[in-house]
Design a protein around this motif. Structure first.
Motif, PDB file in Angstrom:
ATOM      1  N   SER A  75      21.759 -27.489  32.129  1.00 55.41           N
ATOM      2  CA  SER A  75      21.462 -26.890  30.764  1.00 55.41           C
ATOM      3  C   SER A  75      20.720 -25.721  30.986  1.00 55.41           C
ATOM      4  O   SER A  75      19.812 -25.459  32.258  1.00 55.41           O
ATOM      5  CB  SER A  75      20.398 -27.683  29.715  1.00 55.41           C
ATOM      6  OG  SER A  75      21.246 -28.643  29.501  1.00 55.41           O
ATOM      7  N   ILE A  77      18.122 -23.556  29.638  1.00 58.59           N
ATOM      8  CA  ILE A  77      16.572 -23.330  28.903  1.00 58.59           C
ATOM      9  C   ILE A  77      16.073 -22.290  29.417  1.00 58.59           C
ATOM     10  O   ILE A  77      15.630 -21.655  30.270  1.00 58.59           O
ATOM     11  CB  ILE A  77      16.154 -24.973  29.678  1.00 58.59           C
ATOM     12  CG1 ILE A  77      16.997 -25.912  29.685  1.00 58.59           C
ATOM     13  CG2 ILE A  77      15.022 -24.871  28.962  1.00 58.59           C
ATOM     14  CD1 ILE A  77      16.838 -27.323  30.659  1.00 58.59           C
ATOM     15  N   LEU A 318      17.800 -32.092  31.801  1.00 58.10           N
ATOM     16  CA  LEU A 318      17.377 -31.499  30.865  1.00 58.10           C
ATOM     17  C   LEU A 318      17.845 -33.695  30.262  1.00 58.10           C
ATOM     18  O   LEU A 318      18.574 -33.473  30.439  1.00 58.10           O
ATOM     19  CB  LEU A 318      17.989 -30.842  29.488  1.00 58.10           C
ATOM     20  CG  LEU A 318      17.058 -30.700  28.309  1.00 58.10           C
ATOM     21  CD1 LEU A 318      15.669 -30.551  28.120  1.00 58.10           C
ATOM     22  CD2 LEU A 318      17.895 -30.038  26.692  1.00 58.10           C
ATOM     23  N   PRO A 320      15.822 -37.012  27.824  1.00 56.58           N
ATOM     24  CA  PRO A 320      15.678 -37.745  26.362  1.00 56.58           C
ATOM     25  C   PRO A 320      14.346 -37.622  27.347  1.00 56.58           C
ATOM     26  O   PRO A 320      13.871 -38.025  28.459  1.00 56.58           O
ATOM     27  CB  PRO A 320      16.196 -38.442  25.804  1.00 56.58           C
ATOM     28  CG  PRO A 320      17.275 -38.987  27.036  1.00 56.58           C
ATOM     29  CD  PRO A 320      16.980 -37.365  27.706  1.00 56.58           C
ATOM     30  N   GLN A 321      12.969 -37.468  26.630  1.00 56.21           N
ATOM     31  CA  GLN A 321      11.881 -38.046  26.863  1.00 56.21           C
ATOM     32  C   GLN A 321      11.450 -39.343  27.435  1.00 56.21           C
ATOM     33  O   GLN A 321      10.782 -39.483  28.140  1.00 56.21           O
ATOM     34  CB  GLN A 321      10.483 -37.958  26.090  1.00 56.21           C
ATOM     35  CG  GLN A 321      10.239 -35.726  25.193  1.00 56.21           C
ATOM     36  CD  GLN A 321       9.629 -35.848  24.361  1.00 56.21           C
ATOM     37  OE1 GLN A 321       8.487 -36.608  24.387  1.00 56.21           O
ATOM     38  NE2 GLN A 321       9.165 -34.587  23.931  1.00 56.21           N
ATOM     39  N   ASP A 353      10.200 -29.711  25.461  1.00 58.67           N
ATOM     40  CA  ASP A 353       9.669 -29.543  23.619  1.00 58.67           C
ATOM     41  C   ASP A 353      10.716 -30.577  22.849  1.00 58.67           C
ATOM     42  O   ASP A 353      10.685 -31.121  23.517  1.00 58.67           O
ATOM     43  CB  ASP A 353      10.088 -27.768  23.786  1.00 58.67           C
ATOM     44  CG  ASP A 353      11.793 -28.039  25.187  1.00 58.67           C
ATOM     45  OD1 ASP A 353      12.114 -28.790  24.681  1.00 58.67           O
ATOM     46  OD2 ASP A 353      12.158 -26.938  25.373  1.00 58.67           O
ATOM     47  N   ASP A 354      10.809 -30.063  21.921  1.00 59.63           N
ATOM     48  CA  ASP A 354      11.653 -30.789  21.412  1.00 59.63           C
ATOM     49  C   ASP A 354      12.617 -31.145  21.246  1.00 59.63           C
ATOM     50  O   ASP A 354      13.687 -31.925  21.261  1.00 59.63           O
ATOM     51  CB  ASP A 354      11.690 -30.136  19.911  1.00 59.63           C
ATOM     52  CG  ASP A 354      10.657 -29.935  19.551  1.00 59.63           C
ATOM     53  OD1 ASP A 354       9.419 -30.803  19.697  1.00 59.63           O
ATOM     54  OD2 ASP A 354       9.865 -28.928  18.197  1.00 59.63           O
ATOM     55  N   ARG A 355      13.313 -29.861  22.884  1.00 56.87           N
ATOM     56  CA  ARG A 355      14.777 -30.352  22.947  1.00 56.87           C
ATOM     57  C   ARG A 355      14.568 -31.528  23.371  1.00 56.87           C
ATOM     58  O   ARG A 355      16.360 -32.676  24.251  1.00 56.87           O
ATOM     59  CB  ARG A 355      15.601 -29.228  23.356  1.00 56.87           C
ATOM     60  CG  ARG A 355      15.750 -28.462  22.769  1.00 56.87           C
ATOM     61  CD  ARG A 355      16.231 -27.165  22.961  1.00 56.87           C
ATOM     62  NE  ARG A 355      17.496 -27.456  23.977  1.00 56.87           N
ATOM     63  CZ  ARG A 355      18.481 -27.077  25.338  1.00 56.87           C
ATOM     64  NH1 ARG A 355      17.937 -25.308  25.043  1.00 56.87           N
ATOM     65  NH2 ARG A 355      19.447 -27.167  25.611  1.00 56.87           N
ATOM     66  N   GLY A 356      13.693 -31.924  24.290  1.00 59.09           N
ATOM     67  CA  GLY A 356      13.476 -32.782  25.871  1.00 59.09           C
ATOM     68  C   GLY A 356      12.633 -32.404  26.655  1.00 59.09           C
ATOM     69  O   GLY A 356      12.258 -31.367  26.666  1.00 59.09           O
ATOM     70  N   THR A 358      12.499 -30.855  30.827  1.00 63.14           N
ATOM     71  CA  THR A 358      13.138 -29.607  31.691  1.00 63.14           C
ATOM     72  C   THR A 358      12.569 -30.309  33.946  1.00 63.14           C
ATOM     73  O   THR A 358      11.408 -30.128  33.434  1.00 63.14           O
ATOM     74  CB  THR A 358      12.953 -28.385  31.274  1.00 63.14           C
ATOM     75  OG1 THR A 358      13.520 -28.480  30.475  1.00 63.14           O
ATOM     76  CG2 THR A 358      13.602 -27.567  32.690  1.00 63.14           C
ATOM     77  N   SER A 371      18.425 -44.073  30.038  1.00 68.27           N
ATOM     78  CA  SER A 371      18.265 -42.917  29.609  1.00 68.27           C
ATOM     79  C   SER A 371      17.245 -43.792  28.348  1.00 68.27           C
ATOM     80  O   SER A 371      16.121 -42.642  27.747  1.00 68.27           O
ATOM     81  CB  SER A 371      18.788 -42.273  28.822  1.00 68.27           C
ATOM     82  OG  SER A 371      19.292 -43.766  27.573  1.00 68.27           O
ATOM     83  N   ARG A 391      23.308 -34.361  26.431  1.00 64.25           N
ATOM     84  CA  ARG A 391      22.440 -33.122  24.794  1.00 64.25           C
ATOM     85  C   ARG A 391      22.800 -31.634  25.177  1.00 64.25           C
ATOM     86  O   ARG A 391      23.180 -31.540  26.533  1.00 64.25           O
ATOM     87  CB  ARG A 391      20.849 -33.039  25.318  1.00 64.25           C
ATOM     88  CG  ARG A 391      20.335 -34.586  24.484  1.00 64.25           C
ATOM     89  CD  ARG A 391      18.776 -34.588  24.252  1.00 64.25           C
ATOM     90  NE  ARG A 391      18.185 -35.692  24.710  1.00 64.25           N
ATOM     91  CZ  ARG A 391      17.151 -35.954  23.349  1.00 64.25           C
ATOM     92  NH1 ARG A 391      16.194 -34.851  22.930  1.00 64.25           N
ATOM     93  NH2 ARG A 391      16.698 -37.386  23.891  1.00 64.25           N
TER      94      ARG A 391
END
Length: 391
Positions: A75, A77, A318, A320-321, A353-356, A358, A371, A391
């Motif tokens: 992605s 970023i 990218l 997810p946390q 960040d809010d997206r996940g 990196t 995940s 995502r």
């Protein structure tokens, strides 16, 4: 069939109907209980992990728990470099003392705005004023001598035309007049020097800006060896000085935007990188970045702050946390290999960040990453992966 049949609507008939209803409820309850017990014995003994979600077995019926995996790919970023540092005046000016004497007035306080040339404090000047008066009298006396010498010279020249005065007398009178004029010039220079010294007894702002510190008080005796009577920020301009690693420093350029968050407040201030250190400290292997910030009362020099510098865009996986785990050895993810076996993969986190999250190093984005609920898995376990979209 009973010989005594109750007529419909009679009390005996109602009693029989209630008994049949209770019997039916009892039979239904026994059936539900039997189903639950059967489910318990069928699934209770099988190994189940919270990571399997609602499925207890894979689609192939092998008994391997199902896990949700993601193939993140690459992605684009926006890269953000986070650094901590101290707040300071962009141009910190020290206002010193040029004269000697006792402070008679202090006209400003820390936090006041001043303009260039504004009087900040005064030093007692009675001695210098008396000296100036004496020198003005000396100038007057020297000027009188010069006027007398000039008059004698002019009369001598008039007599020279009639032969009553020799050339030598004229030369002597000319020399006396020149000496008198020189004495006037010397006295005038001495007065100008005294006036300049008196001017130095006024402490004035060298530029317009914000007073940061006041270090003198009325009655204090000062001298030219007192260099820090005041500290001020030129124009009120502030900055943050952040220390960055050599790797991050190579990504920073003058003009990049930054967000400054002072410690102890939730306020954010927009800044811009105005200087990048040309050298790296050989001990810490870090370099300094200076970020200009407009003045605000919440920006206090000497305070601590965090900077988030927008360092352009980068291409990276990218996640997810929930997919990124951590232990004493660092960050890692679980990868499902071609044989559907769990493998641990150590990774380096780039930004969060809010997206996940990196991932800077460790995976290239083509792997199947667990995940969710990876903390309940163990390396080497066979699973049944269920893929979800990235995502």
């Amino acid at each position: 069939m009973n010989r005594e049949l109750a007529l419909e609507g009679s009390p005996a008939y109602d009693t029989a109907r209630q008994k049949r209803r209770r019997r039916n409820f009892l039979i239904a309850g026994l059936i539900v209980l039997a189903v639950l017990l059967g489910a318990f014995f069928a699934f209770g003994g099988s190994e189940e992990s919270p990571a399997t979600g609602p499925r207890a077995a894979g689609a192939n019926g092998s008994g391997a728990p199902s896990v949700t995996v993601i193939v993140p790919g690459q992605s684009e970023i926006g890269r953000t470099i986070t650094a901590a540092g101290t707040l300071a005046a962009r141009r910190d000016q020290s206002v010193g003392v040029s004269g000697s004497g006792q402070v008679t007035r202090v006209l400003v306080e820390a936090g006041d705005w001043v303009r260039q040339g504004q009087l900040l404090a005064s030093i007692e000047r009675s001695v210098q004023s008396q000296t100036a008066q004496q020198q003005r009298a000396q100038i007057a006396a020297a000027q009188a001598d010069a006027d007398l010498a000039q008059g004698e010279l002019e009369r001598a020249r008039a007599l020279e035309e009639r032969g009553f005065v020799s050339k030598a007398d004229i030369d002597r009178k000319q020399a006396a007049y020149d000496a008198a004029r020189a004495r006037v010039a010397v006295a005038q220079a001495q007065l100008n020097q005294t006036r300049a010294a008196i001017g130095l007894l006024d402490i004035r702002a060298p530029t317009s800006g914000l007073i940061l510190e006041r270090n003198i008080e009325v009655g204090q005796v000062v001298s030219p060896g007192t260099p820090f009577a005041f500290r001020m920020a030129r124009g009120g301009e502030m900055e943050m000085r952040a220390e960055l690693s050599q790797e991050d420093l190579s990504s920073i350029n003058v003009g990049m935007p930054a967000t400054i968050i002072p410690t102890g407040t939730d306020k954010q201030f927009d800044g811009r990188v105005w200087q990048v250190s040309p050298v790296i400290d050989p001990q810490s292997r870090q370099g300094e970045v200076r970020i200009a910030i407009p003045y605000d009362p919440a920006i206090r020099p000497g305070g601590f702050a965090e900077a988030r510098i927008g360092a352009g865009a980068t291409t990276a996986p990218l996640l997810p946390q929930s997919a990124v785990l951590a232990d004493a050895t660092g960050n890692y993810v679980y990868v499902i290999n071609d044989e559907n076996v769990v493998e641990r993969r150590n990774v380096t986190v780039g930004s969060v960040d809010d997206r996940g999250v990196t991932i800077a190093n460790g995976i290239d984005g083509t792997e199947s990453i667990v995940s969710r609920a990876g903390a309940f898995l163990t390396e080497g376990r066979k699973v049944s992966p269920v893929r979800e979209s990235a995502r």
